[in-house]
Structure formats: C-alpha cells, structure tokens
Design a protein around this motif. Structure first.
Motif, PDB file in Angstrom:
ATOM      1  N   GLU A   6      19.179   2.474  45.023  1.00  0.00           N
ATOM      2  CA  GLU A   6      20.276   2.031  45.830  1.00  0.00           C
ATOM      3  C   GLU A   6      21.464   2.154  45.027  1.00  0.00           C
ATOM      4  O   GLU A   6      22.542   2.540  45.621  1.00  0.00           O
ATOM      5  CB  GLU A   6      19.978   0.754  46.182  1.00  0.00           C
ATOM      6  N   LEU A   7      21.541   2.055  43.830  1.00  0.00           N
ATOM      7  CA  LEU A   7      22.684   1.901  43.124  1.00  0.00           C
ATOM      8  C   LEU A   7      23.196   3.509  42.905  1.00  0.00           C
ATOM      9  O   LEU A   7      24.386   3.936  42.970  1.00  0.00           O
ATOM     10  CB  LEU A   7      22.481   1.579  41.505  1.00  0.00           C
ATOM     11  N   THR A   8      22.281   4.393  42.583  1.00  0.00           N
ATOM     12  CA  THR A   8      22.904   5.786  42.570  1.00  0.00           C
ATOM     13  C   THR A   8      23.335   6.116  43.845  1.00  0.00           C
ATOM     14  O   THR A   8      24.412   6.911  43.960  1.00  0.00           O
ATOM     15  CB  THR A   8      21.683   6.650  42.183  1.00  0.00           C
ATOM     16  N   GLY A   9      22.830   5.651  45.087  1.00  0.00           N
ATOM     17  CA  GLY A   9      23.152   6.022  46.189  1.00  0.00           C
ATOM     18  C   GLY A   9      24.827   5.420  46.422  1.00  0.00           C
ATOM     19  O   GLY A   9      25.728   6.280  47.048  1.00  0.00           O
ATOM     20  N   LYS A  10      24.961   4.367  45.950  1.00  0.00           N
ATOM     21  CA  LYS A  10      26.180   4.032  46.095  1.00  0.00           C
ATOM     22  C   LYS A  10      27.360   4.650  45.198  1.00  0.00           C
ATOM     23  O   LYS A  10      28.401   4.920  45.497  1.00  0.00           O
ATOM     24  CB  LYS A  10      26.392   2.345  45.624  1.00  0.00           C
ATOM     25  N   ILE A  11      26.902   5.064  44.015  1.00  0.00           N
ATOM     26  CA  ILE A  11      27.707   6.188  43.203  1.00  0.00           C
ATOM     27  C   ILE A  11      28.132   7.329  44.167  1.00  0.00           C
ATOM     28  O   ILE A  11      29.086   8.076  44.002  1.00  0.00           O
ATOM     29  CB  ILE A  11      27.082   6.227  41.827  1.00  0.00           C
ATOM     30  N   ILE A  12      26.879   8.006  44.437  1.00  0.00           N
ATOM     31  CA  ILE A  12      27.201   9.183  45.121  1.00  0.00           C
ATOM     32  C   ILE A  12      27.932   8.985  46.465  1.00  0.00           C
ATOM     33  O   ILE A  12      28.827   9.955  46.583  1.00  0.00           O
ATOM     34  CB  ILE A  12      25.699   9.972  45.452  1.00  0.00           C
ATOM     35  N   ASN A  13      27.892   7.903  47.183  1.00  0.00           N
ATOM     36  CA  ASN A  13      28.730   7.670  48.217  1.00  0.00           C
ATOM     37  C   ASN A  13      30.207   7.657  47.779  1.00  0.00           C
ATOM     38  O   ASN A  13      31.135   8.033  48.489  1.00  0.00           O
ATOM     39  CB  ASN A  13      28.379   6.272  49.009  1.00  0.00           C
ATOM     40  N   ALA A  14      30.278   7.119  46.773  1.00  0.00           N
ATOM     41  CA  ALA A  14      31.691   7.103  46.051  1.00  0.00           C
ATOM     42  C   ALA A  14      32.242   8.459  45.580  1.00  0.00           C
ATOM     43  O   ALA A  14      33.411   8.692  46.051  1.00  0.00           O
ATOM     44  CB  ALA A  14      31.889   5.922  44.837  1.00  0.00           C
ATOM     45  N   CYS A  15      31.565   9.277  45.267  1.00  0.00           N
ATOM     46  CA  CYS A  15      31.858  10.634  44.883  1.00  0.00           C
ATOM     47  C   CYS A  15      32.084  11.349  46.296  1.00  0.00           C
ATOM     48  O   CYS A  15      33.071  12.081  46.331  1.00  0.00           O
ATOM     49  CB  CYS A  15      30.801  11.257  44.003  1.00  0.00           C
ATOM     50  N   MET A  16      31.334  11.040  47.186  1.00  0.00           N
ATOM     51  CA  MET A  16      31.754  11.828  48.629  1.00  0.00           C
ATOM     52  C   MET A  16      32.982  11.528  49.183  1.00  0.00           C
ATOM     53  O   MET A  16      33.659  12.255  49.468  1.00  0.00           O
ATOM     54  CB  MET A  16      30.571  11.445  49.707  1.00  0.00           C
ATOM     55  N   GLU A  17      33.396  10.153  48.910  1.00  0.00           N
ATOM     56  CA  GLU A  17      34.527   9.556  49.374  1.00  0.00           C
ATOM     57  C   GLU A  17      35.734  10.467  48.562  1.00  0.00           C
ATOM     58  O   GLU A  17      36.572  10.702  49.290  1.00  0.00           O
ATOM     59  CB  GLU A  17      34.611   8.065  49.112  1.00  0.00           C
ATOM     60  N   VAL A  18      35.665  10.469  47.421  1.00  0.00           N
ATOM     61  CA  VAL A  18      36.580  11.142  46.555  1.00  0.00           C
ATOM     62  C   VAL A  18      36.689  12.728  47.046  1.00  0.00           C
ATOM     63  O   VAL A  18      37.766  13.352  47.290  1.00  0.00           O
ATOM     64  CB  VAL A  18      36.242  11.281  44.956  1.00  0.00           C
ATOM     65  N   GLY A  23      39.159  17.027  48.382  1.00  0.00           N
ATOM     66  CA  GLY A  23      38.420  18.493  48.479  1.00  0.00           C
ATOM     67  C   GLY A  23      37.882  19.057  47.125  1.00  0.00           C
ATOM     68  O   GLY A  23      38.169  18.416  46.161  1.00  0.00           O
ATOM     69  N   ASN A  24      37.944  20.250  47.040  1.00  0.00           N
ATOM     70  CA  ASN A  24      37.685  20.845  45.808  1.00  0.00           C
ATOM     71  C   ASN A  24      38.958  21.738  45.276  1.00  0.00           C
ATOM     72  O   ASN A  24      39.844  21.853  46.003  1.00  0.00           O
ATOM     73  CB  ASN A  24      36.203  21.846  45.906  1.00  0.00           C
ATOM     74  N   GLY A  25      38.839  22.168  44.036  1.00  0.00           N
ATOM     75  CA  GLY A  25      40.148  22.983  43.640  1.00  0.00           C
ATOM     76  C   GLY A  25      40.691  22.252  42.398  1.00  0.00           C
ATOM     77  O   GLY A  25      41.426  22.981  41.809  1.00  0.00           O
ATOM     78  N   PHE A  26      40.410  21.103  42.327  1.00  0.00           N
ATOM     79  CA  PHE A  26      41.241  20.212  41.294  1.00  0.00           C
ATOM     80  C   PHE A  26      40.513  20.529  39.907  1.00  0.00           C
ATOM     81  O   PHE A  26      39.263  20.636  39.890  1.00  0.00           O
ATOM     82  CB  PHE A  26      41.387  18.547  41.531  1.00  0.00           C
ATOM     83  N   LEU A  27      41.029  20.195  38.664  1.00  0.00           N
ATOM     84  CA  LEU A  27      40.450  20.099  37.326  1.00  0.00           C
ATOM     85  C   LEU A  27      39.619  18.795  37.389  1.00  0.00           C
ATOM     86  O   LEU A  27      40.179  17.784  37.993  1.00  0.00           O
ATOM     87  CB  LEU A  27      41.632  20.194  36.401  1.00  0.00           C
ATOM     88  N   GLU A  28      38.606  18.754  36.307  1.00  0.00           N
ATOM     89  CA  GLU A  28      37.786  17.796  36.457  1.00  0.00           C
ATOM     90  C   GLU A  28      38.481  16.246  36.100  1.00  0.00           C
ATOM     91  O   GLU A  28      38.020  15.229  36.689  1.00  0.00           O
ATOM     92  CB  GLU A  28      36.817  17.977  35.162  1.00  0.00           C
ATOM     93  N   PRO A  29      39.481  16.321  35.399  1.00  0.00           N
ATOM     94  CA  PRO A  29      40.369  14.952  35.020  1.00  0.00           C
ATOM     95  C   PRO A  29      40.852  14.244  36.267  1.00  0.00           C
ATOM     96  O   PRO A  29      40.823  12.948  36.378  1.00  0.00           O
ATOM     97  CB  PRO A  29      41.299  15.278  33.938  1.00  0.00           C
ATOM     98  N   VAL A  30      41.151  15.016  37.139  1.00  0.00           N
ATOM     99  CA  VAL A  30      41.689  14.714  38.414  1.00  0.00           C
ATOM    100  C   VAL A  30      40.531  14.051  39.263  1.00  0.00           C
ATOM    101  O   VAL A  30      40.824  12.731  39.650  1.00  0.00           O
ATOM    102  CB  VAL A  30      42.146  15.790  39.448  1.00  0.00           C
ATOM    103  N   TYR A  31      39.355  14.354  39.330  1.00  0.00           N
ATOM    104  CA  TYR A  31      38.267  13.921  39.792  1.00  0.00           C
ATOM    105  C   TYR A  31      37.846  12.659  39.186  1.00  0.00           C
ATOM    106  O   TYR A  31      37.393  11.539  39.727  1.00  0.00           O
ATOM    107  CB  TYR A  31      37.216  14.812  40.385  1.00  0.00           C
ATOM    108  N   GLN A  32      37.943  12.700  37.934  1.00  0.00           N
ATOM    109  CA  GLN A  32      37.552  11.512  37.171  1.00  0.00           C
ATOM    110  C   GLN A  32      38.303  10.350  37.236  1.00  0.00           C
ATOM    111  O   GLN A  32      38.102   9.138  37.560  1.00  0.00           O
ATOM    112  CB  GLN A  32      37.584  11.653  35.498  1.00  0.00           C
ATOM    113  N   GLU A  33      39.921  10.669  37.395  1.00  0.00           N
ATOM    114  CA  GLU A  33      40.813   9.540  37.712  1.00  0.00           C
ATOM    115  C   GLU A  33      40.595   9.038  39.234  1.00  0.00           C
ATOM    116  O   GLU A  33      40.527   7.612  39.461  1.00  0.00           O
ATOM    117  CB  GLU A  33      42.217  10.112  37.558  1.00  0.00           C
TER     118      GLU A  33
END
Length: 129
Positions: A6-18, A23-33
C-alpha cells in the motif's frame, strides 16, 4: 499497520501525478523537485537525497551513495529521466538497498511517454507493463 504494498502504491500514485502534470522530456532534477512537492501535498513522509553510507567488513568507506528519496523511513525511491531503464539502473537500486539495509526500492522513470516503474527487493523485481 499499513502494508508495504500500500505504501509503494501511494508513492507510485504520487509519481503518476507528477508525470501526468509534466509529461516526459525534463531532466531528472525537475521531476525530483516536483515529486517532493507532490509528497508534501499527499502527506507522504520522505527524506530527499538521503545519505547511504557503504560499509565494508564493519568499516564505513569514504564513498557514499545518495538515494533520491527514502519514504516512510523504509522505501528507497530512485528517479530516472531516460528513454529506457536498463540493468545498471536496477543494479544501482539494489546496491542502495544493500547499503541502507532496506528491503524495498522503487525505480521510477519519467523519461518515457508513459511512467515506467519497477519495484525491487533484495530478492526479486516487479515491473509495470
């Protein structure tokens, strides 16, 4: 107590929201922030760029690793923004798991048109398709 699935599901859902928002195309630091902001919005506890010391026969080595995030004090989250995840990316997460003595890691790739993720443990991995 909440199960780790359930915890990993919540993390993955947050990643999906981002990914849905940026979308795709940014560098990793943008997604991290952005993911840090989403963790705050969703109330997911995290430490960003968590130091993972490496031990050798009981002695801490000078080389240190930093996980992008450790969530819920227990789940390592490593972000990528690449065209395809590869074996070295998976090996990186497995090394982090060993260094931190944790059981579960998430390898998240924002670099494709659809969010890709893999749940890794010291024993096996589970990819989304």
């Amino acid at each position: 107590m909440i199960e780790k699935d359930e915890l990993t599901g919540k993390i993955i859902n947050a990643c999906m929201e981002v990914h849905n928002e940026l979308g795709n195309g940014f560098l990793e630091p943008v997604y991290q922030e952005a993911l840090e902001e989403e963790f705050k919005i969703q109330g997911i506890p995290y430490v960003r760029e968590k130091l993972l010391p490496v031990m050798y026969k009981g002695k801490q080595l000078k080389k240190e690793y930093y996980a992008d995030f450790v969530c819920y004090d227990d789940i390592i989250v490593e972000l990528k923004a690449v065209s395809v995840l590869s074996k070295p990316h998976k090996a990186q997460v497995l090394n982090y798991l060993n260094a931190a003595n944790k059981e579960i890691g998430l390898l998240i790739n924002f670099g494709e048109t659809k969010l890709k993720w893999e749940r890794l443990t010291k024993f096996k991995s589970q990819e989304n398709r």
